[in-house]
Structure formats: structure tokens, C-alpha cells
Design an enzyme around this catalytic site. Structure first.
Site: not given
Length: 334
Positions: A55, A128, A206-207, A211-212, A215
Site C-alpha cells: 500500500y 495477500h 470493500s464492504p 464507498g459507493f 450513497g
């Protein structure tokens, strides 16, 4: 704050994915900015912090921004009160990720991570990505040696399938897996019976579908090309928004009913589904960190979760990495 278990370690029910501090979310934050955000996260109640040796980003002066260094500096004052997870086996090539899980590479990587984190042990050390050139038995054997040497406490695998998991677990018990999981990415639900049987924690990256599912974005949202991976993600296209309209409406309606936010509902959905799931959303904004950890206090009943899943099963959502984000897929792995 609700707690969950990783091996014998008790952690906050919602962990923090630290990747975006230096990688994939635009230009890296400065060390000072990143440290401030991570220490505020600890004050809010986060005790699981997730990073990786790969990262990295490029600072304005051309130097490398190491996520592990920022995480280590931030958590140093309360190292014994937090759980640090990091990963090995992946590095960046010119235009692709290169996987390498040879024993000598893992050993070199763990020493580098210990140094960058400024610690003498790693709580949870992940492979990973699966390396097709190295057997799971060989990887597990190397991890067992590192546990005996006291360099790591537990080990896990990211982006794993059931066959690889079982073979590795037979050599050295796997404590956690870290796979993608969200309302838009459910194909790994097929792993739930195996991880429950083996007593393994499922750490969900990515839960919120990067970020989508918060909302907070629209088809007019703009992300930095090259350094913010959302600029190339299918959900953030005009077609992605159109396909996801029903899902976003579902989230908003349920959030209004529960006195919550769509982000909190998307996290509560998985927290209430299985006690072995720990989501690790990430953000650079402290107000979002507070919002996300608040999802642990929201209750969705089994009936409500089943109703949501029923509707998800009928939706034709954007495609992630070759998987259609509808009902759980039958093919193993990713």
C-alpha cells in the site's frame, strides 16, 4: 462497542482499512495528516487496523509513501491496545500486480514490515494473494515457523478459495481470511459454511463497494485519474449508477426507517448476518470513521436481512472482476 474475535484477540466489530491513507484514493496524505486520522479512529473505538506492504504511493517530493510507516507511527502510543494486520506476497509491477509467496520472500517481507511498523510482532499476517507457483502447504509451513519465532501471532489469506483454504489450514490453522464482500459483491458467501466450520474470521474488504454504498456519490462525481482507483470502477460509471438505482433506493429507505445512514445500513447488513464477519471500511475523513463504527449499534433482524437478500438476488448490478454482482456465485475463488 461490540467486540468480535480474531483467534484469541478481541477487536472492534468494525475495523479500519488503512489503504486509502497512502494508496488508491488519490495523492497520499502526509504522514502528519495520516497519523492524525488514525489516532482519531482509535479514540472512536477502532482497535483493528489493516495495512499491507504494497500500500504505497508517491509523495509530492517523489519519495515513497509507505502505509505501514504511517500506521506504525500512529499506533505506537497504544500498540498493546490494538491489533495490526498487514500482508505479504504482492508487489507492483509496471502495469500489474506481481504475486510471490516463496518462503524466502515471505521472510524478507515480514522483516520489512516489522521495521516499517516499528514493532517486534505482527498480530495478523496475511498472504495477500494466492501464488499459483507455491503450494498452500508451503506457505502455511512458513507461517507456522514465523508464529513459533514470535514474529507473527496469527496468519490469514486474502482472496482465497475453499480448496486452498482447507489445504493451508490442515498444515497451520488459518485464523482469518480477507475477501471482498458487500451488497454488490456476494460471490464469496459460498465460503461461509467452511469458515464457520473451521472457526475462521471473515474480514470483509470493500464492504461499501469502495464507498459507493454510502450513497454520497453521483454519476457526476470525479476521481483523480491514475491515483484514485474509483475512476475505473464499474459502479461509478453512468451505467453503474443506472443499474444500482434500486439498491441505492433500498439503502436510503431502510436507513430512514432505522434512523441511520446508507453506509451504516450496508455495514449493519453483514454484521447482523454472521458473527464471524468483520468489515474494514476505510476513509480519510474522521466524520466518516465515526459514522462507520456507529453501524455496530444498528440491529437488523433475520427477517429484514432475508428480505434484503431476496431483493439483491433479483438485481442485475455492475460487474466486479468478472463476477456479476447479483446472487452468490457458484464458482470457487476470484
Amino acid at each position: 462497542m461490540e467486540k468480535r474475535k480474531i483467534g484469541s484477540l478481541e477487536v472492534s466489530a468494525v475495523g479500519l482499512g488503512c489503504m486509502g491513507i497512502t494508496h488508491a484514493s488519490g495523492a497520499p496524505m502526509t504522514t502528519e495528516e495520516g497519523v492524525k486520522v488514525l489516532r482519531q479512529a482509535f479514540e472512536y473505538g477502532y482497535t483493528l487496523f489493516d495495512t499491507a506492504e504494497c500500500y504505497t504511493g508517491i509523495n509530492v517530493d517523489g519519495s515513497t509513501a509507505y502505509n505501514e510507516e504511517v500506521v506504525g507511527e500512529a499506533l505506537r502510543p497504544f500498540r498493546d491496545k490494538v491489533v495490526i494486520a498487514t500482508k505479504c506476497g504482492v508487489h507492483h509491477g509496471k502495469d500489474r500486480l506481481i504475486v510471490d509467496s516463496r518462503p524466502e520472500t515471505i521472510r524478507k517481507s515480514v522483516e520489512g514490515s516489522l521495521k516499517r511498523l516499528g514493532t517486534d510482532y505482527i498480530d495478523l499476517y496475511y498472504q495477500h494473494r494466492i501464488d499459483p507457483q507455491v503450494s498452500p502447504e508451503e506457505v502455511a509451513g512458513t507461517m507456522a515457523e514465523l508464529i513459533r519465532e514470535g514474529k507473527i501471532r496469527y496468519w490469514g489469506i486474502s482472496e482465497v478459495n475453499e480448496d486452498y483454504l482447507r489445504r493451508a489450514h490442515a498444515v497451520c490453522p488459518v485464523t482469518a481470511i480477507q475477501n471482498r464482500y458487500s451488497m454488490m459483491a456476494r460471490w464469496h458467501e459460498e465460503l461461509f459454511p467452511a469458515v464457520e466450520e473451521l472457526g475462521i474470521t471473515y474480514v470483509a474488504f470493500s464492504p461499501m463497494a469502495n464507498g459507493f454504498l454510502s450513497g454520497r456519490y453521483s454519476r457526476d462525481s470525479v476521481f483523480e485519474k491514475g491515483t484514485d482507483y474509483r475512476s475505473n470502477m464499474p459502479q461509478y460509471t453512468a451505467e453503474g449508477f443506472e443499474k444500482s438505482r434500486e439498491l441505492l433506493e433500498l439503502l436510503h429507505d431502510l436507513a430512514e426507517e432505522k434512523g441511520a445512514t446508507p453506509a451504516q445500513i450496508s455495514l449493519a447488513w453483514m454484521l447482523c448476518k454472521k458473527p464471524f464477519i468483520i468489515p474494514i471500511p476505510g476513509s480519510r475523513k474522521t466524520e466518516r470513521l465515526k459514522e462507520n463504527i456507529g453501524s455496530a449499534g444498528i440491529l437488523l433482524t433475520e427477517q429484514e436481512i432475508a428480505a434484503v437478500d431476496g431483493r439483491l438476488n433479483r438485481m442485475e448490478l455492475p460487474v466486479f472482476g468478472g463476477h456479476k454482482s447479483t446472487a452468490p456465485q457458484q464458482a470457487a475463488g476470484r
